[in-house]
Scaffold this active site. Structure first.
Site, mmCIF file in Angstrom:
data_model
loop_
_atom_site.group_PDB
_atom_site.id
_atom_site.type_symbol
_atom_site.label_atom_id
_atom_site.label_comp_id
_atom_site.label_asym_id
_atom_site.label_seq_id
_atom_site.Cartn_x
_atom_site.Cartn_y
_atom_site.Cartn_z
ATOM 1 N N ASP A 67 0.828 -1.209 0.000
ATOM 2 C CA ASP A 67 0.000 0.000 0.000
ATOM 3 C C ASP A 67 0.860 1.254 0.000
ATOM 4 O OD1 ASP A 67 0.926 -0.507 2.586
ATOM 5 O OD2 ASP A 67 -1.046 -1.025 3.355
ATOM 6 N N ASP A 135 -8.112 -2.343 14.039
ATOM 7 C CA ASP A 135 -9.494 -2.595 13.598
ATOM 8 C C ASP A 135 -9.598 -3.816 12.686
ATOM 9 O OD1 ASP A 135 -8.351 -1.664 11.252
ATOM 10 O OD2 ASP A 135 -9.677 0.079 11.038
ATOM 11 N N HIS A 137 -7.689 -4.480 9.960
ATOM 12 C CA HIS A 137 -7.331 -4.337 8.543
ATOM 13 C C HIS A 137 -6.039 -5.081 8.217
ATOM 14 C CE1 HIS A 137 -5.088 -0.445 9.785
ATOM 15 N NE2 HIS A 137 -4.149 -1.256 9.365
ATOM 16 N N GLU A 142 -9.880 -1.555 5.157
ATOM 17 C CA GLU A 142 -10.552 -1.254 6.412
ATOM 18 C C GLU A 142 -11.840 -2.082 6.533
ATOM 19 O OE1 GLU A 142 -8.899 0.191 8.510
ATOM 20 O OE2 GLU A 142 -8.329 2.262 8.096
HETATM 21 C C1 F6R Z 1 1.059 -1.293 6.137
HETATM 22 C C2 F6R Z 1 -0.012 -2.234 6.329
HETATM 23 C C3 F6R Z 1 -0.869 -2.190 7.543
HETATM 24 C C4 F6R Z 1 -0.095 -2.436 8.834
HETATM 25 C C5 F6R Z 1 -1.038 -2.351 10.019
HETATM 26 C C6 F6R Z 1 -0.334 -2.609 11.333
HETATM 27 O O1 F6R Z 1 1.741 -1.564 4.930
HETATM 28 O O2 F6R Z 1 -0.209 -3.031 5.496
HETATM 29 O O3 F6R Z 1 -1.860 -3.169 7.412
HETATM 30 O O4 F6R Z 1 0.495 -3.708 8.779
HETATM 31 O O5 F6R Z 1 -1.602 -1.072 10.050
HETATM 32 O O6 F6R Z 1 0.567 -1.581 11.576
HETATM 33 P P1 F6R Z 1 1.658 -1.716 12.717
HETATM 34 O O7 F6R Z 1 2.538 -2.837 12.335
HETATM 35 O O8 F6R Z 1 2.394 -0.406 12.704
HETATM 36 O O9 F6R Z 1 0.922 -1.964 13.980
#
Ligand code: F6R
Length: 259
Positions: A67, A135, A137, A142
């Site tokens: 992403d 949440d 994702h 989301e």
């Molecule tokens: C980012 C991504 C997100 C993160 C998620 C957890 O490329 O794909 O899904 O993996 O927001 O973020 P952290 O690891 O910072 O808790």
């Protein structure tokens, strides 16, 4: 799905890095899917150290990112391409022209999403690293995302923006929009490897692994995939009903059965 409960975040990173290293060593032209955020950072550090010892090369590999934020300048330190360069790619021998990320600076974002989705599908990701949001994702799909979704633009929830505010000077600087691989796109990877550590991940991990398959917890799409490894430390696995079973399973894992 194989859930592996490990005693520390360091062990999680060790095992995750081992999975990536095996793909890099054994596959002729491996494609690795990279996640950003905090979850994979220790894994990237482990991969960098193995590379520096001369035990691992990325020279034949291709990397694709999950992403990218929309609205940040390309050279913004928190744009995900810059983050992944800083945290991994600039420290190993992956050729920069084989690091792929959504090019969100084009005027026609819809066309870029379609191009990126075709690119990712064509490359056929061998190992996709994933983190999970509070949440539920994965990527930036989301809650309420279609379980069959492809790469597209999404609006972040306020919960995710608040979670990610720690990377920005001010909370309002967190972009509202992202381009993300869809849940269908992510599911095309051959092996999904979820990394989660710390108590803030206990709820989303339990929902993803043991909850109902639901667009309200996008990470529950993992339940439909034939090859998923969920690597958690004891804190992130704290809400799992079958924790004892997962510990037993890993303790008695036959040597002939790799992750
Ligand atoms: C980012 C991504 C997100 C993160 C998620 C957890 O490329 O794909 O899904 O993996 O927001 O973020 P952290 O690891 O910072 O808790």
């Amino acid at each position: 799905m194989e859930v592996v409960m490990l005693e520390s975040p360091a062990r999680v990173a060790d095992v995750a890095a081992g999975i990536v290293a095996r793909a890099l060593r054994t596959l002729p032209e491996p494609t690795i899917g990279l996640a950003t955020g905090s979850s994979p950072l220790a894994t990237y550090q482990e991969l960098i150290e193995t590379h520096r010892r001369g035990d691992l090369s990325f020279s034949g590999a291709t990397a694709v990112m999950l992403d990218e934020y929309v609205g940040l300048p390309a050279d913004h330190p928190e744009s995900y391409r810059m983050v992944i360069r800083r945290e991994l790619v600039d420290h190993v021998d992956l050729p920069l022209d084989r690091l792929h990320s959504p090019e969100v600076h084009d005027d026609d974002i819809a066309a870029e999403c379609a191009r990126y989705d075709r690119l990712v599908t064509g490359l056929a990701v061998d190992v996709q690293l994933l983190g999970v949001g509070s949440d539920g994702h994965i990527g930036f799909n989301e809650p309420s995302s279609s379980l069959a979704s492809r790469t597209r633009i999404k609006t972040l929830t306020e919960e995710t923006r608040a979670d990610n505010a720690r990377f920005f000077d001010a909370g309002e600087d967190v972009p509202r929009h992202v381009v993300t691989q869809g849940l269908g796109t992510i599911s095309d990877a051959r092996h999904l490897v979820m990394i989660a550590t710390g108590s803030s991940k206990a709820h989303p991990i339990a929902a993803a692994v043991e909850g109902p398959l639901s667009a309200m917890c996008p990470a529950s799409i993992l339940q439909l995939h034939p090859h998923v490894t969920v690597l958690v430390d004891e804190d992130a696995g704290a809400d799992l009903q079958l924790a004892d079973y997962y510990r037993q399973t890993y303790r008695h894992k036959p040597p002939w059965q790799p992750l």
